[in-house]
Design a protein around this motif. Structure first.
Motif, PDB file in Angstrom:
ATOM      1  N   MET A  11       0.842  -1.181   0.000  1.00 15.34           N
ATOM      2  CA  MET A  11       0.000   0.000   0.000  1.00 15.34           C
ATOM      3  C   MET A  11       0.883   1.239   0.000  1.00 15.34           C
ATOM      4  SD  MET A  11      -3.091  -0.901   2.627  1.00 15.34           S
ATOM      5  CE  MET A  11      -1.965  -1.250   3.958  1.00 15.34           C
ATOM      6  N   LYS A  12       0.397   2.275  -0.652  1.00 13.23           N
ATOM      7  CA  LYS A  12       1.141   3.529  -0.735  1.00 13.23           C
ATOM      8  C   LYS A  12       0.247   4.694  -0.334  1.00 13.23           C
ATOM      9  CE  LYS A  12       4.858   1.821  -2.701  1.00 13.23           C
ATOM     10  NZ  LYS A  12       6.199   1.938  -2.213  1.00 13.23           N
ATOM     11  N   LYS A  13       0.854   5.657   0.338  1.00 17.30           N
ATOM     12  CA  LYS A  13       0.177   6.905   0.655  1.00 17.30           C
ATOM     13  C   LYS A  13       0.687   7.954  -0.323  1.00 17.30           C
ATOM     14  CE  LYS A  13      -0.699  10.304   4.256  1.00 17.30           C
ATOM     15  NZ  LYS A  13      -0.426  10.681   5.639  1.00 17.30           N
ATOM     16  N   ILE A  14      -0.244   8.638  -0.964  1.00 21.13           N
ATOM     17  CA  ILE A  14       0.108   9.685  -1.912  1.00 21.13           C
ATOM     18  C   ILE A  14      -0.372  11.004  -1.338  1.00 21.13           C
ATOM     19  CG2 ILE A  14      -0.262  10.563  -4.248  1.00 21.13           C
ATOM     20  CD1 ILE A  14      -0.774   7.599  -5.057  1.00 21.13           C
ATOM     21  N   GLU A  15       0.556  11.950  -1.228  1.00 21.92           N
ATOM     22  CA  GLU A  15       0.237  13.292  -0.764  1.00 21.92           C
ATOM     23  C   GLU A  15       0.566  14.252  -1.904  1.00 21.92           C
ATOM     24  OE1 GLU A  15       1.361  14.098   3.551  1.00 21.92           O
ATOM     25  OE2 GLU A  15       2.710  12.460   2.992  1.00 21.92           O
ATOM     26  N   ALA A  16      -0.395  15.085  -2.256  1.00 19.55           N
ATOM     27  CA  ALA A  16      -0.176  16.056  -3.321  1.00 19.55           C
ATOM     28  C   ALA A  16      -0.491  17.446  -2.797  1.00 19.55           C
ATOM     29  CB  ALA A  16      -1.068  15.734  -4.523  1.00 19.55           C
ATOM     30  N   ILE A  17       0.403  18.383  -3.056  1.00 13.88           N
ATOM     31  CA  ILE A  17       0.197  19.785  -2.717  1.00 13.88           C
ATOM     32  C   ILE A  17      -0.074  20.496  -4.038  1.00 13.88           C
ATOM     33  CG2 ILE A  17       1.158  21.828  -1.595  1.00 13.88           C
ATOM     34  CD1 ILE A  17       1.008  19.391   0.270  1.00 13.88           C
ATOM     35  N   ILE A  18      -1.258  21.109  -4.167  1.00 13.68           N
ATOM     36  CA  ILE A  18      -1.653  21.713  -5.439  1.00 13.68           C
ATOM     37  C   ILE A  18      -2.218  23.116  -5.221  1.00 13.68           C
ATOM     38  CG2 ILE A  18      -2.134  19.470  -6.491  1.00 13.68           C
ATOM     39  CD1 ILE A  18      -5.163  20.153  -6.099  1.00 13.68           C
ATOM     40  N   LYS A  19      -2.431  23.821  -6.326  1.00 17.21           N
ATOM     41  CA  LYS A  19      -3.084  25.131  -6.272  1.00 17.21           C
ATOM     42  C   LYS A  19      -4.564  24.932  -5.947  1.00 17.21           C
ATOM     43  CE  LYS A  19       0.039  27.421  -9.451  1.00 17.21           C
ATOM     44  NZ  LYS A  19       0.184  28.193 -10.687  1.00 17.21           N
ATOM     45  N   PRO A  20      -5.137  25.769  -5.088  1.00 17.07           N
ATOM     46  CA  PRO A  20      -6.531  25.572  -4.663  1.00 17.07           C
ATOM     47  C   PRO A  20      -7.546  25.513  -5.797  1.00 17.07           C
ATOM     48  CG  PRO A  20      -5.453  27.173  -3.245  1.00 17.07           C
ATOM     49  CD  PRO A  20      -4.501  26.882  -4.372  1.00 17.07           C
ATOM     50  N   PHE A  21      -7.379  26.313  -6.840  1.00 20.03           N
ATOM     51  CA  PHE A  21      -8.375  26.333  -7.910  1.00 20.03           C
ATOM     52  C   PHE A  21      -8.343  25.070  -8.768  1.00 20.03           C
ATOM     53  CE2 PHE A  21      -4.717  28.271  -9.987  1.00 20.03           C
ATOM     54  CZ  PHE A  21      -4.757  27.747 -11.262  1.00 20.03           C
ATOM     55  N   ASP A  62       2.920  24.879  -9.279  1.00 14.23           N
ATOM     56  CA  ASP A  62       1.927  23.841  -9.589  1.00 14.23           C
ATOM     57  C   ASP A  62       1.831  22.800  -8.479  1.00 14.23           C
ATOM     58  OD1 ASP A  62       0.928  24.821 -11.937  1.00 14.23           O
ATOM     59  OD2 ASP A  62       1.933  23.379 -13.235  1.00 14.23           O
ATOM     60  N   GLY A  63       2.915  22.551  -7.766  1.00 10.15           N
ATOM     61  CA  GLY A  63       2.843  21.661  -6.622  1.00 10.15           C
ATOM     62  C   GLY A  63       3.811  20.500  -6.678  1.00 10.15           C
ATOM     63  N   LYS A  64       3.606  19.569  -5.759  1.00 13.16           N
ATOM     64  CA  LYS A  64       4.460  18.386  -5.618  1.00 13.16           C
ATOM     65  C   LYS A  64       3.588  17.191  -5.258  1.00 13.16           C
ATOM     66  CE  LYS A  64       8.904  20.116  -5.215  1.00 13.16           C
ATOM     67  NZ  LYS A  64       8.682  21.463  -5.588  1.00 13.16           N
ATOM     68  N   ILE A  65       4.105  16.003  -5.563  1.00 15.75           N
ATOM     69  CA  ILE A  65       3.472  14.747  -5.153  1.00 15.75           C
ATOM     70  C   ILE A  65       4.516  13.959  -4.379  1.00 15.75           C
ATOM     71  CG2 ILE A  65       2.429  12.584  -5.926  1.00 15.75           C
ATOM     72  CD1 ILE A  65       1.548  14.080  -8.478  1.00 15.75           C
TER      73      ILE A  65
END
Length: 113
Positions: A1-11, A89-92
């Motif tokens: 199992m993997k946990k994916i965390e993404a930080i993105i722009k709110p819109f 744009d963010g990171k994963i």
């Protein structure tokens, strides 16, 4: 199992959510967060006064997937839906999950997802 965390722009949140659901990934947790990366914040004018915005509003999406196949689907969906081509744009982030327990039933690991 993997946990994916993404930080993105709110819109971009609705686009990313729709892309994940279309890929067959339904469970996720969303948090409003603030931070900065390479852009190091920016300055803005408000009523003639300049002030520095050091932490940019972002959205953090967290989800757990059971297989490498879903991991690739999720990363691809997030990358395509969140992309604007502009800075910020963010990171994963992907990390391993050792154990999962559904509190209500006591189910564990893949059954708990």
């Amino acid at each position: 199992m993997k946990k994916i965390e993404a930080i993105i722009k709110p819109f971009k949140l609705e686009d990313v959510k729709d892309a994940l659901v279309e890929a067959g990934i339904e469970g996720m947790t969303i948090s409003e967060v603030k931070g900065y990366g390479r852009q190091q914040g920016h300055s803005e004018l408000y009523r003639g006064a300049e002030y520095i915005v050091e932490f940019i509003p972002k959205v953090k999406i967290e989800l757990v997937v059971s297989s490498e196949e879903y991991e690739k689907l999720a990363i691809d969906a997030i990358t395509k839906a969140a992309h604007t081509g502009k800075i910020g744009d963010g990171k994963i982030f992907v990390s391993s999950i050792d154990k999962t327990v559904r509190i209500r039933t006591g189910e564990e690991d893949e059954e708990a997802l």
